[in-house]
Enzyme design. Sequence first.
Site, PDB file in Angstrom:
ATOM      1  N   ASP A 204      -1.742   6.943   6.365  1.00  0.00           N
ATOM      2  CA  ASP A 204      -2.801   6.082   5.852  1.00  0.00           C
ATOM      3  C   ASP A 204      -3.077   5.039   6.933  1.00  0.00           C
ATOM      4  O   ASP A 204      -2.289   4.132   7.149  1.00  0.00           O
ATOM      5  CB  ASP A 204      -2.356   5.424   4.547  1.00  0.00           C
ATOM      6  CG  ASP A 204      -3.373   4.401   4.024  1.00  0.00           C
ATOM      7  OD1 ASP A 204      -4.446   4.240   4.644  1.00  0.00           O
ATOM      8  OD2 ASP A 204      -3.087   3.775   2.990  1.00  0.00           O
TER       9      ASP A 204
ATOM     10  N   LYS B  16     -12.655  -1.609   6.799  1.00  0.00           N
ATOM     11  CA  LYS B  16     -11.929  -2.556   7.625  1.00  0.00           C
ATOM     12  C   LYS B  16     -12.293  -2.405   9.106  1.00  0.00           C
ATOM     13  O   LYS B  16     -12.646  -3.372   9.769  1.00  0.00           O
ATOM     14  CB  LYS B  16     -10.425  -2.400   7.412  1.00  0.00           C
ATOM     15  CG  LYS B  16     -10.004  -2.575   5.947  1.00  0.00           C
ATOM     16  CD  LYS B  16      -8.552  -2.282   5.723  1.00  0.00           C
ATOM     17  CE  LYS B  16      -8.189  -2.254   4.251  1.00  0.00           C
ATOM     18  NZ  LYS B  16      -8.385  -3.524   3.552  1.00  0.00           N
TER      19      LYS B  16
ATOM     20  N   TRP C 161       0.818  -1.209   0.000  1.00  0.00           N
ATOM     21  CA  TRP C 161       0.000   0.000   0.000  1.00  0.00           C
ATOM     22  C   TRP C 161       0.853   1.260   0.000  1.00  0.00           C
ATOM     23  O   TRP C 161       0.493   2.264  -0.623  1.00  0.00           O
ATOM     24  CB  TRP C 161      -0.992  -0.024   1.152  1.00  0.00           C
ATOM     25  CG  TRP C 161      -2.039  -1.068   0.922  1.00  0.00           C
ATOM     26  CD1 TRP C 161      -2.163  -2.277   1.550  1.00  0.00           C
ATOM     27  CD2 TRP C 161      -3.071  -1.033  -0.082  1.00  0.00           C
ATOM     28  NE1 TRP C 161      -3.209  -2.984   1.019  1.00  0.00           N
ATOM     29  CE2 TRP C 161      -3.785  -2.249   0.017  1.00  0.00           C
ATOM     30  CE3 TRP C 161      -3.456  -0.097  -1.035  1.00  0.00           C
ATOM     31  CZ2 TRP C 161      -4.871  -2.546  -0.809  1.00  0.00           C
ATOM     32  CZ3 TRP C 161      -4.529  -0.388  -1.863  1.00  0.00           C
ATOM     33  CH2 TRP C 161      -5.231  -1.601  -1.743  1.00  0.00           C
TER      34      TRP C 161
END
Length: 362
Positions: free
Chosen positions: A173, A197, A103
């Site tokens: 993030d 999530k 990511w």
Amino acid sequence: MSKRAYNFNAGPAALPLEVLEKAQKEFVEYQGIGMSIMEISHRSSQYEQLNDETQSLLKELFAIPDGYKIMFLQGGASTQFAMIPMNLLKPGKVARFVHTGSWAEKAIKEAQLFGETAVAASSEADKFNRIPDVSNLQLDANTAYLHVTSNETIEGSQYQQYPDTGSIPLIGDMSSDILSRPVDVSKFAMIYAGAQKNLGPSGVTVVIMREDLLNDLPKNISTMLRYEIQAKNNSLYNTPPVYSVYMVNLVLKWIKENGGLAAMEKRNREKTDLIYQAIDNSNGFYRGVVDPGSRSIMNITFRLQDEELEKKFVKESEQAGFVGLKGHRSVGGLRASTYNAVPYEACKALADFMADFQKRNS
């Protein structure tokens, strides 16, 4: 209701059963208004109240100081990968990143489309099996911001401590570990997270931005991609993802009712310890992918002796009611995602299954 699956999906992921039941109860009619929350105008007093209450709950639970704006945006964290440099990476400045895996790499590649980037620290040489040491990062004065990926969902690593960047904006993030533990938000100029999530269903992305970053932003980018427009309009410039924000509201209330972030962290560590112990006490039958000092309490990655045995593990786990234990296609192996809503009982059941599978296949 039939027995619910042991849901270890990486995202979209498990939601608290109590939240689902509350949403089910209110699905057709929201708070006596004769309509579903999905049917009302986003300009209505009912939605504006929901929008404001959800921001207040997040501010309270995450201990967000004054001087920050909370925005509910669309496009997922992947859109933020582009929106951040579009707004914050100015000519003559460099966006710097800590490269920790899949990511972080996506965020770097998007930023490269808009300006100069550099990697301040990386664990690529170690196949991203740890978070690199960021305790003494030296950042040049021309740094626009430092970007970190708090938890690498695919590799299974997580920051234990964040870098001190001084006057240079730190951007995080936190898509896969937001609200899993207390965080000193004041260290960050910006935090963002896709909801699917730990916050709710897919469809909304939370952005927490220090207000000074909203000053002097470029005016030559699309209106919908300008933070100042979204902040000025309280995330209501256009039709927001109403139902997703509603679900985030219910999840935040569930976290509050269950003791807040300190209680979430305690619970997360207790339940993930069960699985890590099953790995560490297996005499090498299971192998943890990540260095113990960087292990995630959200995504547990591990391997078996060969891929055929891993395929057998996945097949038999599915037959036993477990979902989502196959590792990401880019890295293979096995992964158990243990977000806030995954109950202790599911992790205990997985640890027991792992012990039994080892006994039958050693």
